[in-house]
Scaffold this active site. Structure first.
Site, mmCIF file in Angstrom:
data_model
loop_
_atom_site.group_PDB
_atom_site.id
_atom_site.type_symbol
_atom_site.label_atom_id
_atom_site.label_comp_id
_atom_site.label_asym_id
_atom_site.label_seq_id
_atom_site.Cartn_x
_atom_site.Cartn_y
_atom_site.Cartn_z
ATOM 1 N N PHE A 220 -1.919 8.321 3.900
ATOM 2 C CA PHE A 220 -2.747 9.034 4.893
ATOM 3 C C PHE A 220 -3.942 9.729 4.267
ATOM 4 O O PHE A 220 -4.134 10.946 4.435
ATOM 5 C CB PHE A 220 -1.929 10.069 5.686
ATOM 6 N N LYS B 157 4.878 4.321 17.246
ATOM 7 C CA LYS B 157 4.876 3.194 16.309
ATOM 8 C C LYS B 157 6.088 3.273 15.385
ATOM 9 O O LYS B 157 6.299 4.281 14.709
ATOM 10 C CB LYS B 157 3.580 3.192 15.499
ATOM 11 N N ASN C 260 0.826 -1.218 0.000
ATOM 12 C CA ASN C 260 0.000 0.000 0.000
ATOM 13 C C ASN C 260 0.850 1.253 0.000
ATOM 14 O O ASN C 260 1.929 1.300 0.581
ATOM 15 C CB ASN C 260 -0.994 -0.016 1.177
ATOM 16 N N THR D 188 5.590 -3.720 14.287
ATOM 17 C CA THR D 188 6.097 -2.695 13.403
ATOM 18 C C THR D 188 5.034 -2.229 12.402
ATOM 19 O O THR D 188 4.016 -2.872 12.231
ATOM 20 C CB THR D 188 7.272 -3.228 12.535
ATOM 21 N N ASN D 189 5.393 -1.160 11.687
ATOM 22 C CA ASN D 189 4.634 -0.701 10.528
ATOM 23 C C ASN D 189 5.032 -1.549 9.301
ATOM 24 O O ASN D 189 5.699 -2.567 9.447
ATOM 25 C CB ASN D 189 4.938 0.784 10.295
HETATM 26 C C1 LIG Z 1 -3.704 -0.718 3.462
HETATM 27 C C2 LIG Z 1 -2.938 -0.434 4.700
HETATM 28 C C3 LIG Z 1 -3.018 0.817 5.287
HETATM 29 C C4 LIG Z 1 -2.312 1.104 6.470
HETATM 30 N N1 LIG Z 1 -2.428 2.338 7.029
HETATM 31 C C5 LIG Z 1 -1.786 2.599 8.205
HETATM 32 C C6 LIG Z 1 -1.951 3.849 8.843
HETATM 33 O O1 LIG Z 1 -2.690 4.713 8.387
HETATM 34 N N2 LIG Z 1 -1.258 4.063 9.987
HETATM 35 C C7 LIG Z 1 -0.444 3.111 10.554
HETATM 36 O O2 LIG Z 1 0.141 3.357 11.602
HETATM 37 N N3 LIG Z 1 -0.287 1.911 9.966
HETATM 38 C C8 LIG Z 1 -0.940 1.642 8.822
HETATM 39 N N4 LIG Z 1 -0.790 0.408 8.226
HETATM 40 C C9 LIG Z 1 0.146 -0.566 8.837
HETATM 41 C C10 LIG Z 1 -0.541 -1.568 9.742
HETATM 42 O O3 LIG Z 1 -1.120 -0.928 10.858
HETATM 43 C C11 LIG Z 1 0.472 -2.601 10.258
HETATM 44 O O4 LIG Z 1 1.459 -1.945 11.008
HETATM 45 C C12 LIG Z 1 1.147 -3.352 9.098
HETATM 46 O O5 LIG Z 1 0.227 -3.612 8.069
HETATM 47 C C13 LIG Z 1 1.756 -4.668 9.571
HETATM 48 O O6 LIG Z 1 0.762 -5.531 10.077
HETATM 49 P P1 LIG Z 1 0.100 -6.719 9.197
HETATM 50 O O7 LIG Z 1 1.235 -7.494 8.602
HETATM 51 O O8 LIG Z 1 -0.722 -7.512 10.191
HETATM 52 O O9 LIG Z 1 -0.736 -6.079 8.165
HETATM 53 C C14 LIG Z 1 -1.495 0.100 7.057
HETATM 54 C C15 LIG Z 1 -1.421 -1.164 6.470
HETATM 55 C C16 LIG Z 1 -2.122 -1.446 5.313
HETATM 56 C C17 LIG Z 1 -2.035 -2.826 4.713
#
Ligand SMILES: Cc1cc2nc3c(=O)[nH]c(=O)nc-3n(C[C@H](O)[C@H](O)[C@H](O)COP(=O)(O)O)c2cc1C
Length: 340
Positions: free
Chosen positions: A115, A214, A111, A242-243
């Site tokens: 924001f 974060k 992605n 993590t992010n």
């Molecule tokens: C489509 C999408 C949008 C995201 N938007 C944000 C966001 O606005 N702020 C944020 O802190 N993390 C955002 N993330 C990150 C997720 O919160 C998370 O940290 C990351 O996806 C890793 O976790 P996962 O492997 O379970 O998806 C986003 C992730 C995805 C896939």
């Protein structure tokens, strides 16, 4: 197979953002039901972290419900907490579409949303009607056009509006999709940012509200240790790690070439798991129990969550796995955790 599993081939034929909008339209109808189920979670799942009592260690990570529009649904699914946002102080559209890509064969999402946010005022007004009994965190970011040097003003503006409506705040300095944002993780930038936020927290009388930070999975090991020391010394309440990652090396060929062809953005889901776990373990080692850590990144099963908790994480969050597995994931993880 559950309903989501049966519909998945159809859902995944839609463009990802269209599918997201459709799911949110449907979710809003569900939220309007007068009697949503109230899942009974086993008492063994309860956790206390940074002074808050969570009915379960499992939460929904930031980025899915950016505008806090589906809180009753997340509660009905049984999430122990939900992190809304990222919310920016002023509304902004995010990056041009397409900006969201899924690779179901690998459980991977790319992605570069950037924001997209309705802005803090709209989201804060919506939060005034949040359901009771669900822990809600507010994840904050800066507007794209705000120069890096004025980032603190943006976080403070969003904080003033969102913090009074939520249970904890997470400062997002780790999205790869806002140019320069990750530079705020550098100790010399982080120190004044955290100090400025803690000053505001005191000013608003929110001293007891947890403030989390974060982090990205792409930080070098030596930088991680310095960042941990700044975080501990600042007096904030915890870390989220993590992010998403910028590292295309987490994807094996031949898929990597396909991912690279889609262009910029952060990767999440299964391919992030090992990298996020490695970074978390380093952070936990550096923390030596001085602050709690929320695990996130590539978690998709009860085993994954239990591993993170065994490593020393206080809580865990999921995002990508929910897209691939659907709402039944929450109950499945809870049942697995209860068995462990
Ligand atoms: C489509 C999408 C949008 C995201 N938007 C944000 C966001 O606005 N702020 C944020 O802190 N993390 C955002 N993330 C990150 C997720 O919160 C998370 O940290 C990351 O996806 C890793 O976790 P996962 O492997 O379970 O998806 C986003 C992730 C995805 C896939």
């Amino acid at each position: 197979m559950d309903l989501y599993g049966a519909l998945r081939p159809l859902i995944f034929r839609l463009d990802p953002e269209t599918a997201h909008d459709l799911a949110f339209w449907l979710g809003a109808r569900v939220c309007a039901w007068p009697r949503l189920p109230e899942p009974e979670l086993p008492a063994a799942l309860r956790r206390t972290a940074f002074g808050l009592d969570f009915p379960s260690p499992l939460g929904l990570a930031a980025g899915l419900d950016k505008g806090a529009t589906l809180l009753p649904l997340w509660k009905a699914l049984g999430f122990g907490h939900v992190e809304i946002g990222t919310v920016t102080p002023r509304p902004q559209p995010g990056n041009p579409k397409p900006r969201l890509f899924r690779f179901p064969q690998a459980g991977l999402i790319l992605n570069r949303m950037g924001f997209n946010s309705e802005g803090a005022e709209v989201v804060a007004a919506r939060l005034k009607h949040r359901p009771e009994g669900l822990i809600v965190g507010g994840n904050l970011g800066k507007n794209k056009e705000t120069p890096e040097a004025q980032a603190l003003d943006d976080y403070r503006a969003a904080y003033r509006l969102i913090a009074p409506q939520v249970d904890y705040i997470a400062l997002n300095v780790s999205s790869p999709n806002t140019p320069g944002l990750r530079n705020l993780q550098a100790p010399e930038a982080l120190k004044p940012l955290l100090a400025g936020m803690l000053d505001l927290r005191r000013e608003l009388g929110l001293d007891r509200q947890p403030l989390l930070l974060k982090l990205a999975p792409d930080l070098a090991p030596e930088d991680l240790e310095a960042i941990v020391e700044v975080a501990v010394a600042s007096g904030i309440s915890g870390l989220i790690a993590t992010n998403t990652t910028l590292d295309r090396g987490v994807v094996a060929e031949p898929l990597r070439a396909l991912v690279e062809a889609k262009g910029a953005g952060g990767l999440s889901g299964m391919p992030l798991k090992a990298k996020a776990r490695d970074v978390r373990r380093r952070i936990l080692a550096a923390l030596r129990g001085r602050l709690p850590l929320v695990a996130c990144g590539g978690l998709g099963s009860a085993e994954d969550v239990q591993d993170a908790l065994d490593d020393g994480a206080a809580l865990a969050q999921v995002y990508s796995a929910l897209i691939f597995e659907g709402p039944s994931l929450v109950g499945r993880i809870h049942r697995g955790l209860a068995e462990f």
